[in-house]
Design an enzyme around this catalytic site. Sequence first.
Site, PDB file in Angstrom:
ATOM      1  N   GLU A 174      38.143   8.532   3.034  1.00  0.00           N
ATOM      2  CA  GLU A 174      37.453   7.322   2.579  1.00  0.00           C
ATOM      3  C   GLU A 174      36.592   7.664   1.374  1.00  0.00           C
ATOM      4  O   GLU A 174      36.058   8.783   1.271  1.00  0.00           O
ATOM      5  CB  GLU A 174      36.580   6.737   3.700  1.00  0.00           C
ATOM      6  CG  GLU A 174      35.844   5.471   3.280  1.00  0.00           C
ATOM      7  CD  GLU A 174      35.102   4.785   4.426  1.00  0.00           C
ATOM      8  OE1 GLU A 174      34.536   3.705   4.204  1.00  0.00           O
ATOM      9  OE2 GLU A 174      35.112   5.333   5.547  1.00  0.00           O
TER      10      GLU A 174
ATOM     11  N   ASN B  31      34.917   1.229   5.837  1.00  0.00           N
ATOM     12  CA  ASN B  31      34.106   0.132   5.317  1.00  0.00           C
ATOM     13  C   ASN B  31      34.307  -0.067   3.816  1.00  0.00           C
ATOM     14  O   ASN B  31      34.221  -1.186   3.309  1.00  0.00           O
ATOM     15  CB  ASN B  31      32.625   0.402   5.601  1.00  0.00           C
ATOM     16  CG  ASN B  31      32.309   0.378   7.085  1.00  0.00           C
ATOM     17  OD1 ASN B  31      33.152   0.029   7.904  1.00  0.00           O
ATOM     18  ND2 ASN B  31      31.093   0.764   7.423  1.00  0.00           N
TER      19      ASN B  31
ATOM     20  N   ASN C 123      39.788  -3.652   7.873  1.00  0.00           N
ATOM     21  CA  ASN C 123      39.019  -2.641   8.602  1.00  0.00           C
ATOM     22  C   ASN C 123      37.793  -3.263   9.260  1.00  0.00           C
ATOM     23  O   ASN C 123      36.995  -3.921   8.588  1.00  0.00           O
ATOM     24  CB  ASN C 123      38.553  -1.538   7.650  1.00  0.00           C
ATOM     25  CG  ASN C 123      37.636  -0.533   8.336  1.00  0.00           C
ATOM     26  OD1 ASN C 123      38.097   0.323   9.084  1.00  0.00           O
ATOM     27  ND2 ASN C 123      36.343  -0.645   8.103  1.00  0.00           N
ATOM     28  N   GLU C 124      37.661  -3.109  10.556  1.00  0.00           N
ATOM     29  CA  GLU C 124      36.437  -3.421  11.321  1.00  0.00           C
ATOM     30  C   GLU C 124      35.813  -4.766  10.943  1.00  0.00           C
ATOM     31  O   GLU C 124      34.592  -4.888  10.826  1.00  0.00           O
ATOM     32  CB  GLU C 124      35.404  -2.307  11.150  1.00  0.00           C
ATOM     33  CG  GLU C 124      35.803  -1.012  11.829  1.00  0.00           C
ATOM     34  CD  GLU C 124      34.698   0.035  11.838  1.00  0.00           C
ATOM     35  OE1 GLU C 124      33.607  -0.223  11.285  1.00  0.00           O
ATOM     36  OE2 GLU C 124      34.911   1.117  12.408  1.00  0.00           O
TER      37      GLU C 124
ATOM     38  N   TYR D 204      33.466   6.782  18.256  1.00  0.00           N
ATOM     39  CA  TYR D 204      32.725   7.985  17.898  1.00  0.00           C
ATOM     40  C   TYR D 204      31.824   8.358  19.068  1.00  0.00           C
ATOM     41  O   TYR D 204      31.244   7.492  19.718  1.00  0.00           O
ATOM     42  CB  TYR D 204      31.885   7.757  16.641  1.00  0.00           C
ATOM     43  CG  TYR D 204      32.717   7.484  15.408  1.00  0.00           C
ATOM     44  CD1 TYR D 204      33.257   8.530  14.667  1.00  0.00           C
ATOM     45  CD2 TYR D 204      32.965   6.178  14.988  1.00  0.00           C
ATOM     46  CE1 TYR D 204      34.024   8.281  13.537  1.00  0.00           C
ATOM     47  CE2 TYR D 204      33.737   5.928  13.859  1.00  0.00           C
ATOM     48  CZ  TYR D 204      34.266   6.982  13.135  1.00  0.00           C
ATOM     49  OH  TYR D 204      35.021   6.735  12.026  1.00  0.00           O
TER      50      TYR D 204
ATOM     51  N   GLU E  54      40.348   5.755  13.828  1.00  0.00           N
ATOM     52  CA  GLU E  54      39.059   6.413  13.577  1.00  0.00           C
ATOM     53  C   GLU E  54      38.561   6.969  14.900  1.00  0.00           C
ATOM     54  O   GLU E  54      38.343   6.217  15.848  1.00  0.00           O
ATOM     55  CB  GLU E  54      38.015   5.448  12.996  1.00  0.00           C
ATOM     56  CG  GLU E  54      38.245   5.060  11.551  1.00  0.00           C
ATOM     57  CD  GLU E  54      37.067   4.293  10.952  1.00  0.00           C
ATOM     58  OE1 GLU E  54      35.898   4.583  11.330  1.00  0.00           O
ATOM     59  OE2 GLU E  54      37.313   3.409  10.120  1.00  0.00           O
TER      60      GLU E  54
ATOM     61  N   GLN F 299      36.312  12.175   9.269  1.00  0.00           N
ATOM     62  CA  GLN F 299      37.200  12.129   8.120  1.00  0.00           C
ATOM     63  C   GLN F 299      37.713  13.537   7.839  1.00  0.00           C
ATOM     64  O   GLN F 299      37.453  14.445   8.625  1.00  0.00           O
ATOM     65  CB  GLN F 299      36.463  11.536   6.928  1.00  0.00           C
ATOM     66  CG  GLN F 299      36.030  10.096   7.152  1.00  0.00           C
ATOM     67  CD  GLN F 299      35.326   9.471   5.954  1.00  0.00           C
ATOM     68  OE1 GLN F 299      35.393   9.960   4.827  1.00  0.00           O
ATOM     69  NE2 GLN F 299      34.621   8.381   6.202  1.00  0.00           N
TER      70      GLN F 299
END
Length: 499
Positions: free
Chosen positions: A27, A72, A171-172, A243, A291, A350
């Site tokens: 990213e 993001n 994304n999200e 996460y 992720e 990442q």
Amino acid sequence: MTVATISLDPDFRIAPVNRRTFGTFVEHMGRCVYTGIYEPGHATADEDGFRKDVLELTRELGVSVVRYPGGNFVSGYRWEDGVGPREDRPRRLDLAWHSIETNEFGLDEFSRWCAKAGVEPMMALNLGTRGVQEALDLLEYTNHPGGTTLSDLREQHGAAPYGIKLWCLGNELDGPWQVGHKTPTEYGRLAAETARAMRMIEPDLQLVACGSSSSRMPLFGTWERDVLRETYDFVDYISCHAYYGNDSGDTASFLASAVNMDHFIDSVVATADHVGAELKSSKKIGISFDEWNVWYGDRSRRTDGPADQWDVAPRRIEDEYSATDAVVVGNLLISLLRHSDRVAVACLAQLANVIAPIMTEPGGPAWRQPTFHPFAITSRLAAGDVLRVQTDSPTVSTEQYGDVAAVDAVATYDEGRVALFAVNRSTEGPIEVTVDVSRTGVSTIAEAVILHDEDGLATNSAADPDRVTPQPAEARLADGKLTITLPAISWTAISLSTN
């Protein structure tokens, strides 16, 4: 000594090992790209400005697919900014990470980097500030063979078709922090129309709809349901993001993070299958766990410095991982493999510097974090089919998940070869494990390594890059029984084969 048993049977196969399980994520955030994978002028930089030391580590890591450019970041990104002559590219404000994006590295560079790294690109679309037409333009630029304005533009930039098959539809977008945040129905309609239009160009694309940005989100479950009601016929996968950290010091629960990942995956699968039943569809939606990682919230800030300060590639969430973190990462990989019947893609977030297995210093060295090792070894050894193992283990008590098995394991079986991956989640002491491999036909221990450190907080650094590394393990194989002692807070990999 405390004991546990594991039984393996080649007849109890879950699914083939998905090579895309071993994906990562690049990213435009912090130093993942700039001074991470890309640093012109570095002593190892090639003709494209790519750090060859990072390329070598990426290959060693065993990465299969890389998701790009966010995250993001993608929800405000204009892909056109990152193609063509670098001197003509604009500098932009990146609202996601409060940074300046120079666009020196973009789609064209990423595609060349993927070819050199030997990885498959996974492209994310901006469905935050953009929509169907911009997605079609990007698809035309990347994949169409020629004879149109955008495909000819790519050729002018010196590139053949990129042939990208795997795409994330945003994304999200359930997150209020996201540029272009949407309700599930708003997002579901946009994703469905985007997917439908993209398939008019290439029917065999593989498309990922956005799931919840975590299982803790208020709409988790209902978001997946409402989005899939709109998109079920047009997408292949729905995303999961998770996460795990130990900010509270609850080490027992942290070591059991894979219990949560198991439940997360099972919950999303159940929701997807419920929607499929509603729609009377025989199709099964897969999971793109695109992720996942360990991430310490108390070490992270989305913006550093005053609100009017915008920097290029500032340091962001460069977590320094410990031996204990590596054990958790190894256990999360066990969970992902265990769900290979539904998890088709997974991306460790990442790749470089930003909560990453690979660390670099500008103008300096690159090195492996402790979390690098379980990923690299699992990617290298896992082959054939994932087996459903039977484990009989003592339990450990956790605040978040109650009593959980101290030993967690998964195995893969390729004709003549078995790979076993196991963790001891206990903080109290070693566990002697006996593994029944009599039905697999193996007779030789080809490799056995343990990642463990008496100091669970030990880390690697530029000055001491090999402080935490896997060590040879003492294992015995006789009469169809494998015996090994797993130290407290440890991850183990064993490869067995026929003579």
